[in-house]
Motif scaffolding. Sequence first.
Motif, mmCIF file in Angstrom:
data_model
loop_
_atom_site.group_PDB
_atom_site.id
_atom_site.type_symbol
_atom_site.label_atom_id
_atom_site.label_comp_id
_atom_site.label_asym_id
_atom_site.label_seq_id
_atom_site.Cartn_x
_atom_site.Cartn_y
_atom_site.Cartn_z
ATOM 1 N N GLY A 188 123.912 59.595 26.152
ATOM 2 C CA GLY A 188 123.847 58.141 26.345
ATOM 3 C C GLY A 188 123.390 57.727 27.727
ATOM 4 O O GLY A 188 122.856 56.628 27.902
ATOM 5 N N LEU A 208 127.506 62.569 23.562
ATOM 6 C CA LEU A 208 127.266 64.017 23.605
ATOM 7 C C LEU A 208 128.010 64.686 24.754
ATOM 8 O O LEU A 208 127.893 65.883 24.974
ATOM 9 N N GLY A 209 128.747 63.895 25.498
ATOM 10 C CA GLY A 209 129.384 64.421 26.710
ATOM 11 C C GLY A 209 130.600 65.272 26.419
ATOM 12 O O GLY A 209 130.918 65.563 25.262
ATOM 13 N N ASN A 236 122.947 47.647 25.570
ATOM 14 C CA ASN A 236 122.237 48.739 24.904
ATOM 15 C C ASN A 236 120.782 48.839 25.379
ATOM 16 O O ASN A 236 119.852 48.494 24.673
HETATM 17 P P1 ATP Z 1 127.978 62.089 29.135
HETATM 18 O O1 ATP Z 1 127.557 63.504 29.224
HETATM 19 O O2 ATP Z 1 127.793 61.391 30.448
HETATM 20 O O3 ATP Z 1 129.386 61.874 28.625
HETATM 21 P P2 ATP Z 1 127.211 60.976 26.619
HETATM 22 O O4 ATP Z 1 126.089 61.401 25.769
HETATM 23 O O5 ATP Z 1 128.562 61.325 26.177
HETATM 24 O O6 ATP Z 1 126.951 61.429 28.098
HETATM 25 P P3 ATP Z 1 128.224 58.383 26.610
HETATM 26 O O7 ATP Z 1 129.543 58.976 27.042
HETATM 27 O O8 ATP Z 1 128.159 57.772 25.288
HETATM 28 O O9 ATP Z 1 127.081 59.450 26.706
HETATM 29 O O10 ATP Z 1 127.721 57.373 27.696
HETATM 30 C C1 ATP Z 1 127.489 57.791 29.028
HETATM 31 C C2 ATP Z 1 127.077 56.600 29.862
HETATM 32 O O11 ATP Z 1 125.864 56.070 29.366
HETATM 33 C C3 ATP Z 1 128.078 55.460 29.841
HETATM 34 O O12 ATP Z 1 128.112 54.849 31.110
HETATM 35 C C4 ATP Z 1 127.497 54.508 28.835
HETATM 36 O O13 ATP Z 1 127.899 53.184 29.089
HETATM 37 C C5 ATP Z 1 126.010 54.705 29.014
HETATM 38 N N1 ATP Z 1 125.367 54.449 27.726
HETATM 39 C C6 ATP Z 1 125.680 55.000 26.550
HETATM 40 N N2 ATP Z 1 124.909 54.512 25.551
HETATM 41 C C7 ATP Z 1 124.098 53.604 26.117
HETATM 42 C C8 ATP Z 1 123.076 52.753 25.617
HETATM 43 N N3 ATP Z 1 122.773 52.746 24.314
HETATM 44 N N4 ATP Z 1 122.434 51.957 26.480
HETATM 45 C C9 ATP Z 1 122.760 51.967 27.792
HETATM 46 N N5 ATP Z 1 123.705 52.748 28.326
HETATM 47 C C10 ATP Z 1 124.374 53.561 27.513
#
Ligand code: ATP
Length: 421
Positions: A151, A69-70, A19
Amino acid sequence: MTAEILSIGDELLFGQTINTNAAFLGEQLLSVGIPVSRATTVGDAKEAILRACERAWAENDIVIATGGLGPTHDDITRDAVTAFFSSTLVFSELVFADIRSFFDRLRRPLLDVHRDQAMVPRDAHVIRNAKGTAPGSHFSRNGKHFFTLPGVPHEMTKMTKSYILPLLQPLVRNPPCVTVLMTTGIPESRLAARLEGAEKYFDSSSLAYLPDPRGVRLRILSGGDIAPSHHTEFLEFIRERIGECIYSEESAALGEVVGRLLREKRESLAVAESCTGGSLADLITDVPGCSEYFNLGVVAYSNRSKLELLGMDPDLIEQHGAVSPEVARAMAAGIRRRAGTSIGLSTTGIAGPSGGSALKQVGLVWIGISTDSGTAAFRYHFGEDRIRTKKRSGQAALDLVRRHLLGLPMESDIVVETSAS
Ligand code: ATP
Ligand code: MG
């Protein structure tokens, strides 16, 4: 003003992702005077997210949620937070244009799922994402603020710096003073001994020791209700006692600091590495523009390569062993000669876990430095962890260059406590 960080994602709970977002946000919020009071991690489950939002929002003025948020089915933060604020989703032309131009730049086709990412909560301000597709949201209610961010670390950091921090900073009254001093080459117990008497500042300031393989960072935090001169006095007190161990007050990497000095003093550097296996050159070449002063790096791991590449006298290794001050000196002088630089630097050590003996224990490292004023070798003991020894050796080697360039004393037998991370 209190803040909570809400990290969302199963991968964080299951140990597959570290994290780093929470660490980054904690540090950034503190730097603008908002110490984080709680960091919570929940999985990708709507109920869990809603409950976490409820508690965080009830207890804090600021909540920053990251992750989920993806566009994939496991990304449910947007819908959960929209429901939490009793809002609905609307299509945003602005966000859709951002997403389209993002894909144009990558020369990749836009898919239907990405169209869905342009759906944003009606009652929130959009936080645009210049580095990816998922926009963030900003809900503000009764002087409180709730942010959602993607994320992906580099997207999240950019949005924090360009939107959240500029928005929050002016809201902080009497921000505390925070300074981080980067030290290296001295374990925390010795730092603490040299900082004896610091207690007299503790009524309104705190001092934290944060060790890692780079060295010990000192965080000095002084409450916002005191005169800023108190903070300055405390810093002065620290600088007077350990000034030469502080390589940066701006969280710069040691490679950057050394690079700046080499450039200023028009000196040049070459390295011959054994136990660091190239990681010393890596630290040096992390810095943009290093070609101005960095000339050559050689990983001379075997005895033969030490002889062939560095022009070393074969008897030296035979007589003293590869991990010895004689060999460290010959490596440093050899690479300096070969590269024609003003400084030659070398590392040779027993990174472990095997290869140690009663006389030469695992973790023993000799670092050589050769300059126009002579060639010397310094002994270190970095403990039994191979990777940490490599990291510490690179840092210690760079620190020798820093000390040489600044005319500071060099210590000849640094034993780093193995307990200090
Ligand atoms: P995306 O548009 O890429 O799907 P998202 O908002 O859905 O973005 P996640 O799917 O939760 O984000 O995570 C995307 C990437 O970021 C993954 O590789 C995840 O491991 C990494 N990630 C998510 N949360 C964290 C965190 N708190 N610290 C470090 N890396 C993170
Ligand atoms: Mg995702």
